[in-house]
Design a protein around this motif. Structure first.
Motif, short mmCIF file in Angstrom:
data_model
loop_
_atom_site.label_atom_id
_atom_site.label_comp_id
_atom_site.label_asym_id
_atom_site.label_seq_id
_atom_site.Cartn_x
_atom_site.Cartn_y
_atom_site.Cartn_z
N HIS A 355 28.62 38.01 9.42
CA HIS A 355 27.78 37.66 8.35
C HIS A 355 27.51 36.18 9.12
N LEU A 356 28.30 35.73 9.39
CA LEU A 356 27.83 34.16 9.80
C LEU A 356 28.12 33.94 11.59
N GLU A 357 28.00 35.41 12.27
CA GLU A 357 28.07 35.33 13.71
C GLU A 357 26.51 35.90 13.33
N MET A 359 24.17 34.63 10.93
CA MET A 359 23.71 33.83 10.93
C MET A 359 23.53 32.52 11.73
N LYS A 360 24.44 32.66 12.60
CA LYS A 360 24.46 31.74 14.10
C LYS A 360 23.47 31.69 15.07
N LEU B 72 33.26 36.85 1.81
CA LEU B 72 32.17 36.72 2.81
C LEU B 72 32.13 35.98 4.19
N LEU B 73 32.31 34.42 3.20
CA LEU B 73 31.97 33.20 4.20
C LEU B 73 33.15 32.68 4.74
N PRO B 74 34.06 33.76 5.93
CA PRO B 74 34.93 32.94 5.71
C PRO B 74 34.50 31.47 7.12
N MET B 78 34.63 29.27 12.23
CA MET B 78 33.80 29.10 13.02
C MET B 78 33.59 28.03 12.85
N LEU B 80 32.34 25.73 10.61
CA LEU B 80 31.31 25.71 9.33
C LEU B 80 31.36 24.88 7.69
N TRP B 166 23.98 28.65 2.28
CA TRP B 166 22.41 28.47 2.99
C TRP B 166 21.81 27.23 2.99
N GLY B 174 25.20 23.46 11.79
CA GLY B 174 25.84 24.43 12.62
C GLY B 174 25.02 25.49 12.98
N LEU B 175 23.35 26.02 12.14
CA LEU B 175 22.04 26.60 13.09
C LEU B 175 21.33 25.79 13.34
#
Lengths: 532, 198
Positions: A355-357, A359-360, B72-74, B78, B80, B166, B174-175
């Motif tokens: 998921h993070l990939e 979104m990134k 879901l959001l590790p 990354m 973040l 988000w 980060g995006l």
């Protein structure tokens, strides 16, 4: 001759809190007017302006809140909470298709993508023939389109309004020899922020909030927000007003009940709410078609990932339009990539690192909305009493419509691969992506129709229409050729409900042309309609 | 006027609707969940994080959502902002839940309860909150690839968690997403359009 002055900013709106503070009104009050207009969006605002300009006393009732553009934040998440219908939770009975719409003063024009498209002449000549509407033949309706187009600065996107996302669509189309066009939009001096879906804080989007509503107010029209019309009142078979309830939009508290006595009632609350009001009112309906024949125009959002950063969320939201399949197959494909929150409604958003990939990679994405045609089988229904009943929206794709959704998404994916995409994310509840055009079909074949096509494609509808269709025969149509309902004198409909058959075009311009037409018809009959 | 006896769920929560509108699904879910709840009880469970006070979420709901957020959001891997320590994802969900109509709120609770206790043989009927990181992620993916009811529920809960992460502006750099720009760019407001020419 008196000068008419438009306010520099905002619209004078009586809100629930104003009513609550006004001791003279109390909990139950009555207003008198010539015309009561229900709904303040694309159609309602235009009718209000035309009626007020003609010297009528006009009252506009809007169920949603007043959210002035000066307060817009360009924050999609917050905007959805405040002014989207049911917080983007208006869904069909199986809850897998979202009917997105604005619930605010200005309606969906405030949060729309600004796309304005005039259907082909054949559409209106077809209406003239099939539904006995010669008044709306291509030749006859053209002046109405022209008038609205001029008022709302409709123009064809220029080069600077075609962003990187749209350029990928162009590249794909040119490789595949598909026809494409710059989209037409109702924007004045677009600032290219890309935040159309959160409302335009600099008033460049020509929504009703900055055009027809302040113009109507300049001619004396009054606007109430937070005011939901419960039913139309009739006497001796003729509409003579409405009954409405005023609710605080923040607390949900019941503030007051309002009755409006009016010479005529114009319903312009959109293709879902307008027939519900008519059903709650238990009006005479010889056609049996109130709320039926709903065309959904389902669309899915297809994402392509490209090797180079595109920042496709910058610039004009909608740049180009693929018209190759519009006439032949009923598919419309429009470029567009909105805020990060919009990715969460695209398909499966994956989980964990994936998921993070996903979104990134936002800056590498281009997006399109792939619309397909449906057959107008949907319907809306009000069950129970007017105050405590329940609305339901009925539509699930049949096999043919399911295949249409699949094919339009497949075409969009092919365009992206031809434009150089290295991966395409499919708009499905299952987690599906294709890494080349060669495994696209195999991936799409994993989407099985199953039970009523439920939870297959993540489809949305922004443009339902046809629920009070217009035509000459009172046994087949709800509304007559002049916009007045067949069953109830003095009750007019002026919104997307009127469209008599599935339309393959974003409907806003058509809706406003129809509202202009209905306004003209009312004004032409003023002597017989208005006691004053 | 109450315009919907079943208050509409926000779109991202749409997958919970079958819980309310399809009696047979409710019965299936509850029966399965009751069965699994018993199994889960036997297999033991983690303690819920009790330090944070929530306005609407019950401790067991917060526990499930916190665990789902972690899965879901590790984010720590990354670069973040943390989804549990920096961005108040579960508190954001709590604020949203507090604004929901009663029936919608009840449905959310039911959805969370069913999700935590959904019977799956391949996970030895364990509760979601008692699974290891790898197993919990596999559970989420299995739900997403499951029958339509599981797909709908999983999509809903994923959207609820990810949206509330988000939407926080601290996640946007980060995006490489700039967020609101009109003020930054000095874009002048035009105000209302002038009246059309007669």
């Amino acid at each position: 001759m008196a000068f008419v002055t438009v306010a520099r900013d905002g619209v004078p709106v009586t809100q629930a809190r104003d009513v609550a503070l006004d001791a003279t009104l109390g909990k139950n009050f009555t207003l008198k007017t010539d015309v009561v207009v229900v709904g303040s969006g694309a159609a309602g605002a235009l009718v209000a302006y035309e009626m007020a300009k003609a010297g009528r006393d006009v009252l506009v009732l809007e169920a949603g809140r007043y959210y002035p553009s000066a307060q817009f934040t360009e924050h999609l998440g917050d905007t959805m909470t405040k002014i989207y219908q049911d917080q983007v939770g208006q869904v069909n009975t199986t809850a897998d298709v979202i009917f997105v719409g604005g619930a605010c003063v200005g309606g969906s024009t405030v949060i729309g993508g600004c796309v304005m498209q005039q259907p082909s002449d054949a559409v209106f000549d077809g209406w003239a023939k099939r539904h006995e509407l010669p008044q709306l033949s291509a030749e006859n309706i053209k002046p109405y389109f022209d008038k609205v187009g001029e008022q709302l600065h409709v123009h064809t996107n220029e080069a600077h309004e075609i962003n990187a996302c749209a350029h990928k669509v162009i590249q794909g189309c040119e490789k595949m020899k598909f026809s494409w066009k710059p989209a037409q939009r109702n924007v004045k001096q677009c600032a290219l922020t890309g935040h159309c879906l959160a409302g335009c804080p600099s008033d460049r989007k020509m929504s009703s909030l900055v055009t027809h509503l302040p113009w109507a107010a300049a001619y004396g029209a009054r606007v109430f927000s937070d005011t939901e019309v419960v039913r139309v009142l009739t006497r001796n078979g003729r509409a003579n007003g409405v009954e409405a309830r005023i609710t605080d939009p923040d607390s949900g508290a019941h503030v007051a009940d309002m009755r409006v006595d009016a010479d005529i009632v114009v319903l312009a609350a959109g293709a879902i709410q307008t027939p519900l009001i008519m059903q709650r009112s238990q009006l005479k309906d010889t056609s049996g078609q109130i709320g039926r024949n709903m065309t959904v125009q389902p669309f899915t959002q297809v994402l392509g990932k490209f090797p180079e950063p595109l920042y496709g969320f910058r610039g004009a939201l909608v740049g180009v339009y693929v018209d190759e399949f519009t006439e032949t197959d009923g598919y419309m494909i429009l470029s567009g990539l909105a805020e990060p929150e919009s990715l969460l409604a695209q398909g499966d958003m994956r989980a964990g690192k994936a998921h993070l990939e996903f979104m990134k990679d936002y800056k590498y994405y281009a997006g399109v909305n792939a619309f397909s045609v449906d057959s107008g089988r949907g319907y809306v229904q009000w069950d129970g009493d007017p105050y405590n009943g329940d609305k339901t929206i009925h539509w699930n794709p049949n096999h043919e419509e399911f295949e249409n959704i699949k094919r339009s998404a497949a075409l969009a994916a092919r365009i992206f691969f031809s434009g150089g995409a290295e991966k395409v994310f499919l708009p499905t509840f299952q987690s599906l992506e294709a890494d080349s055009v060669f495994n696209l079909d195999a991936q799409l074949d994993k989407v099985d129709y199953g039970l009523k096509g439920m939870y297959t494609f993540r489809a949305n509808s922004f443009s339902p229409h046809g629920t009070c269709r217009m035509g000459a025969d009172p046994y087949q149509y709800v509304v007559g050729p002049n916009g007045e309902t067949h069953g109830t004198a003095g009750l007019f409909v002026a919104d997307a409900s009127l469209i008599p058959e599935p339309l393959v075009a974003p409907p806003q311009w058509t809706v406003q042309a129809l509202a202009q037409y209905v306004s003209d018809r009312i004004n032409q009959r003023a002597d017989s309609l208005f006691l004053s | 006027m109450k315009n919907n006896k079943h208050p509409a769920l926000p779109g991202f929560m749409a997958g919970l609707e079958p819980l309310s509108r399809r009696g047979f699904l409710r019965a299936t879910a509850l029966t399965g969940a009751a069965f699994t709840a018993g199994c889960a009880h036997l297999m033991g469970r983690r303690d819920a994080p009790q330090a944070i006070q929530y306005r609407s979420l019950q401790p067991d709901e917060a526990e499930v959502l916190t665990r789902l957020t972690e899965v879901l959001l590790p984010t720590q891997s990354m670069g973040l902002p943390s989804s549990t320590q920096v961005v108040p994802t579960v508190q954001n969900i709590d604020a949203m839940a507090a604004r929901m109509p009663d029936q919608t709120r009840d449905l959310l609770g039911l959805g969370i309860w069913v999700f935590d206790r959904r019977p799956m043989v391949s996970f030895k009927f364990s509760r979601f909150t008692s699974l290891s990181d790898d197993k919990a992620l596999a559970y989420v993916n299995a739900m997403q690839d499951g029958p339509f009811f599981e797909r709908g529920l999983m999509t809903t809960l994923k959207a609820l968690v990810t949206l509330n992460y988000w939407r926080d502006e601290r996640t946007w750099p980060g995006l490489e997403y700039s967020g609101p720009v009109s003020e930054l760019w000095g874009i002048r407001r035009l105000g209302n359009a002038p009246l059309p020419r007669a």
